[in-house]
Enzyme design. Structure first.
Site, PDB file in Angstrom:
ATOM      1  N   ASP A  10      -2.173  13.064  -5.921  1.00 27.46           N
ATOM      2  CA  ASP A  10      -3.266  12.671  -5.621  1.00 27.46           C
ATOM      3  C   ASP A  10      -4.333  12.635  -7.107  1.00 27.46           C
ATOM      4  O   ASP A  10      -3.751  13.310  -7.975  1.00 27.46           O
ATOM      5  CB  ASP A  10      -4.111  13.629  -4.685  1.00 27.46           C
ATOM      6  CG  ASP A  10      -5.565  13.184  -4.427  1.00 27.46           C
ATOM      7  OD1 ASP A  10      -5.907  11.933  -4.188  1.00 27.46           O
ATOM      8  OD2 ASP A  10      -6.478  14.063  -4.176  1.00 27.46           O
ATOM      9  N   SER A  11      -5.490  12.013  -6.753  1.00 26.09           N
ATOM     10  CA  SER A  11      -6.350  11.930  -8.154  1.00 26.09           C
ATOM     11  C   SER A  11      -6.755  13.498  -8.282  1.00 26.09           C
ATOM     12  O   SER A  11      -6.743  13.645  -9.857  1.00 26.09           O
ATOM     13  CB  SER A  11      -7.625  11.301  -7.882  1.00 26.09           C
ATOM     14  OG  SER A  11      -8.259  11.549  -6.784  1.00 26.09           O
ATOM     15  N   TYR A  42     -11.217   8.447  -8.111  1.00 25.09           N
ATOM     16  CA  TYR A  42     -10.561   6.950  -8.263  1.00 25.09           C
ATOM     17  C   TYR A  42     -11.434   6.236  -7.271  1.00 25.09           C
ATOM     18  O   TYR A  42     -11.595   5.080  -7.477  1.00 25.09           O
ATOM     19  CB  TYR A  42      -9.357   7.070  -7.553  1.00 25.09           C
ATOM     20  CG  TYR A  42      -8.171   7.541  -8.552  1.00 25.09           C
ATOM     21  CD1 TYR A  42      -8.397   7.959  -9.921  1.00 25.09           C
ATOM     22  CD2 TYR A  42      -6.741   7.405  -8.160  1.00 25.09           C
ATOM     23  CE1 TYR A  42      -7.180   8.492 -10.757  1.00 25.09           C
ATOM     24  CE2 TYR A  42      -5.775   7.702  -8.890  1.00 25.09           C
ATOM     25  CZ  TYR A  42      -6.019   8.142 -10.322  1.00 25.09           C
ATOM     26  OH  TYR A  42      -4.791   8.395 -11.129  1.00 25.09           O
ATOM     27  N   GLY A  43     -12.208   6.777  -6.303  1.00 29.37           N
ATOM     28  CA  GLY A  43     -12.767   5.873  -5.195  1.00 29.37           C
ATOM     29  C   GLY A  43     -14.025   5.197  -5.512  1.00 29.37           C
ATOM     30  O   GLY A  43     -14.172   4.194  -4.769  1.00 29.37           O
ATOM     31  N   CYS A  73      -3.286  10.204  -1.161  1.00 27.93           N
ATOM     32  CA  CYS A  73      -4.471   9.604  -1.685  1.00 27.93           C
ATOM     33  C   CYS A  73      -4.759   8.423  -0.812  1.00 27.93           C
ATOM     34  O   CYS A  73      -3.743   7.513  -0.731  1.00 27.93           O
ATOM     35  CB  CYS A  73      -4.356   9.458  -3.081  1.00 27.93           C
ATOM     36  SG  CYS A  73      -5.980   8.552  -3.780  1.00 27.93           S
ATOM     37  N   ASN A  74      -5.530   8.304  -0.041  1.00 29.10           N
ATOM     38  CA  ASN A  74      -6.071   7.263   0.799  1.00 29.10           C
ATOM     39  C   ASN A  74      -6.408   5.974  -0.081  1.00 29.10           C
ATOM     40  O   ASN A  74      -6.138   4.748   0.304  1.00 29.10           O
ATOM     41  CB  ASN A  74      -7.109   7.581   1.623  1.00 29.10           C
ATOM     42  CG  ASN A  74      -6.913   8.469   2.763  1.00 29.10           C
ATOM     43  OD1 ASN A  74      -6.490   8.166   3.772  1.00 29.10           O
ATOM     44  ND2 ASN A  74      -6.905   9.778   2.698  1.00 29.10           N
ATOM     45  N   THR A  75      -6.978   6.280  -1.208  1.00 35.04           N
ATOM     46  CA  THR A  75      -7.522   5.144  -2.114  1.00 35.04           C
ATOM     47  C   THR A  75      -6.504   4.591  -2.679  1.00 35.04           C
ATOM     48  O   THR A  75      -6.593   3.241  -2.589  1.00 35.04           O
ATOM     49  CB  THR A  75      -8.495   5.856  -3.351  1.00 35.04           C
ATOM     50  OG1 THR A  75      -9.441   6.833  -2.751  1.00 35.04           O
ATOM     51  CG2 THR A  75      -9.186   4.856  -4.147  1.00 35.04           C
ATOM     52  N   CYS A 179     -10.152  10.656   3.350  1.00 40.60           N
ATOM     53  CA  CYS A 179      -9.874  11.044   2.058  1.00 40.60           C
ATOM     54  C   CYS A 179      -9.276  12.435   1.836  1.00 40.60           C
ATOM     55  O   CYS A 179      -9.984  13.320   2.436  1.00 40.60           O
ATOM     56  CB  CYS A 179     -11.070  11.075   1.228  1.00 40.60           C
ATOM     57  SG  CYS A 179     -11.042  11.824  -0.564  1.00 40.60           S
ATOM     58  N   THR A 180      -8.149  12.640   1.272  1.00 40.61           N
ATOM     59  CA  THR A 180      -7.546  14.159   1.384  1.00 40.61           C
ATOM     60  C   THR A 180      -8.610  15.043   0.817  1.00 40.61           C
ATOM     61  O   THR A 180      -8.264  16.138   0.820  1.00 40.61           O
ATOM     62  CB  THR A 180      -6.285  13.879   0.589  1.00 40.61           C
ATOM     63  OG1 THR A 180      -6.309  13.324  -0.660  1.00 40.61           O
ATOM     64  CG2 THR A 180      -5.155  13.331   1.459  1.00 40.61           C
ATOM     65  N   HIS A 181      -9.427  14.625  -0.266  1.00 43.49           N
ATOM     66  CA  HIS A 181     -10.204  15.589  -0.781  1.00 43.49           C
ATOM     67  C   HIS A 181     -11.044  16.230   0.284  1.00 43.49           C
ATOM     68  O   HIS A 181     -11.585  17.537   0.201  1.00 43.49           O
ATOM     69  CB  HIS A 181     -11.435  15.221  -1.750  1.00 43.49           C
ATOM     70  CG  HIS A 181     -10.966  15.039  -3.155  1.00 43.49           C
ATOM     71  ND1 HIS A 181      -9.859  14.089  -3.450  1.00 43.49           N
ATOM     72  CD2 HIS A 181     -11.335  15.703  -4.358  1.00 43.49           C
ATOM     73  CE1 HIS A 181      -9.610  14.333  -4.998  1.00 43.49           C
ATOM     74  NE2 HIS A 181     -10.487  15.336  -5.406  1.00 43.49           N
TER      75      HIS A 181
END
Ligand code: DGL
Length: 218
Positions: A10-11, A42-43, A73-75, A179-181
């Site tokens: 992930d970012s 990244y988004g 990471c969904n993005t 979003c995983t965040h």
């Protein structure tokens, strides 16, 4: 027998919640985690920029003999996974907004998707909405600075609460964490929702998919 190695990307801190779940369910794996603290979030970046950032990192996973890459990471998943699958000959498990289960579960016919701007503008996200949420109103509140806020551990509780109150006041009974965040503020969002809306995030299906992919490894 050496442990099967997998890479999780992930970012930033989004991957850590996914890793926790993987290590709990599949402790026999060796999990390598990589992020991109230099370029997170990244988004709000272009697809080309993100592609340039992730390519060398995915190559490192390959060089380190990872047998599967979990794109936590969904993005990245919604914008780039088909291209990355062509570029790297390793199975990938992606994460994308759980529109399908939310659309299935909603009674009010209104759902809210919390995700980054780049996820919301992706073709894949548009396809998910068209395929699964034709007859459903999909609210997309502005969460454009949430990833950074979470990454820096400076969550503004009142602002998150206001966003959630706002979608609930518009009748949303399902809130998708795309979003995983945002997994790190799931408890806060649930507290605000207080039973008025379900909060959905995709860690469970990702573990199921990962198990499936691992079984197919020769
Ligand atoms: N955690 C990521 C996601 O699932 C990206 C957040 C960001 O870097 O903007 O979309």
């Amino acid at each position: 027998m050496p442990k099967v190695k997998i890479g999780v990307f992930d970012s930033g801190v989004g991957a850590l919640s996914v890793i926790q779940a993987i290590q709990k369910e599949l402790p026999e794996l060796k999990t390598i985690y990589k992020d991109d603290k230099t370029h997170v979030p990244y988004g709000t970046r272009t697809i080309q920029e993100i592609h340039g950032f992730v390519r060398p990192i995915f190559q490192e996973f390959i060089d380190e003999d990872c047998r599967v890459i979990v794109v936590a990471c969904n993005t990245v998943t919604t914008n780039l996974i088909p291209q990355l699958r062509q570029e790297f000959a390793v199975p990938m498990v992606g994460m994308e907004p759980a529109i399908k289960p939310a659309a299935k579960a909603t009674k009010s016919k209104v759902i809210a998707v919390c995700a980054t701007p780049r996820t919301l503008s992706s073709q894949r996200y548009g396809w998910l909405k068209k395929e699964y949420a034709q007859d459903i109103k999909v609210l997309e509140p502005d969460c454009s600075d949430w990833a950074l806020m979470i990454e820096n551990n400076r969550v503004e509780h009142d602002r998150v609460a206001k966003t959630i109150e706002d979608v609930i006041s518009q009748d949303a009974d399902q809130i998708v964490l795309g979003c995983t965040h945002y997994h790190w503020i799931e408890a806060l969002i649930k507290e605000v929702a207080n039973g008025r809306a379900e909060v959905i995030q995709p860690t469970r299906p990702v573990i199921i998919q990962l198990k499936r992919v691992l079984q197919q490894l020769s």
